[in-house]
Design an enzyme around this catalytic site. Structure first.
Site, PDB file in Angstrom:
ATOM      1  N   TYR A 114     -12.015   6.521   2.062  1.00 28.41           N
ATOM      2  CA  TYR A 114     -11.957   5.067   2.237  1.00 28.41           C
ATOM      3  C   TYR A 114     -10.519   4.580   2.087  1.00 28.41           C
ATOM      4  CZ  TYR A 114     -12.556   0.134   0.833  1.00 28.41           C
ATOM      5  OH  TYR A 114     -12.460  -1.232   0.718  1.00 28.41           O
ATOM      6  N   SER A 139      -7.151  -2.936   1.337  1.00 26.61           N
ATOM      7  CA  SER A 139      -7.567  -2.683  -0.039  1.00 26.61           C
ATOM      8  C   SER A 139      -6.388  -2.156  -0.837  1.00 26.61           C
ATOM      9  CB  SER A 139      -8.701  -1.650  -0.084  1.00 26.61           C
ATOM     10  OG  SER A 139      -8.983  -1.266  -1.418  1.00 26.61           O
TER      11      SER A 139
END
Length: 250
Positions: A159, A145
């Site tokens: 995250y 990501s």
């Protein structure tokens, strides 16, 4: 006749995973679609894969558990043959918010799925694909990501931390497995229009974020799938240890 690639896609029932399954089917892969709980979504994606002329097996399970990963690969081998590709895509974010407000259970689940799950899948893939161990070689693509470098303050720094770990895993494992005939790369998407945002409690997040993206819009799952498919293809035969950012300029 050339051997068809056999590729496992975790988190393959929706979003980027589903788009990747369909894209790979069109490129000549047979697919093992791993998913967590949505049987209907998994079967709908499998139907699209089969319409493209590929074989597809769906396997429900939890990639954060060793037994779930072993079962996924065992079924893949029994049903379709030796695995040659892995797309590590299964992931969770937990609710949006500051780290100070996160529960320990949410933190643990994010680490277990996003990092431990990737490690378990990569370990089994390395064992199955290794040319020295009797495999055909292969390719691993980890879905990372843009959060790994942006940090995602106020949203989900936990995250982001797991995705930064995925980037390091990708670089190190590429060096470790290159001699075994295995390439390892990652794709780092930015904000993509999937139902992940609703799951974390903010369904309007992609539209709201568009103003801060140089290309002026969120990405589509198919755009990420295209990058993943390229990294799995022979066209990327000299590409390993790379984190390919597909984030609209963020």
């Amino acid at each position: 006749m050339a051997r068809r690639p056999v590729t496992i896609v975790t988190g393959g029932s929706r979003g980027i995973g589903a788009a990747t399954c369909v894209r790979l089917a069109a490129a000549g892969h047979d697919l093992v679609l791993g998913y967590a709980k949505d049987d209907a979504a998994a079967e709908a994606t499998a139907a699209r894969v089969r319409e493209a002329g590929a074989r597809c097996v769906t396997v429900r399970g939890d990639t954060s558990q060793e037994c779930g990963v072993e079962r996924l690969f065992d079924i893949a081998g029994a049903e379709l043959g030796t695995v040659t590709g892995l797309v590590n895509n299964a992931g969770v974010t937990g609710p949006l918010g500051r780290l100070a407000d996160a529960t320990t259970d949410d933190l643990r689940r994010v680490v277990e799925v996003n990092l431990l799950g990737y490690l378990l899948c990569c370990r089994r893939a390395a064992r199955d694909m290794s040319e020295a161990g009797g495999g055909y070689g292969g390719v691993i693509v980890n879905v990372s990501s843009a959060a790994a470098t942006l940090g995602s303050p106020g949203e989900y720094v936990h995250y982001a931390a797991t995705k930064a770990a995925v980037d390091t895993l990708t670089v190190g494992l590429a060096k470790e497995l290159g001699p075994d005939g295995i390439r390892v790369n990652a794709v780092a998407p930015g904000i993509v229009e999937t139902d992940m945002h609703a799951a974390m409690g903010d369904p309007d997040r992609p539209a709201r974020a568009a103003a801060g993206i140089p290309l002026g819009r969120p990405g589509q799952p198919e755009e990420i799938a295209g990058a993943i498919a390229w990294l799995l293809s022979p066209e990327a035969s000299y590409t390993t240890g790379t984190v390919l950012r597909v984030a609209g300029g963020r």
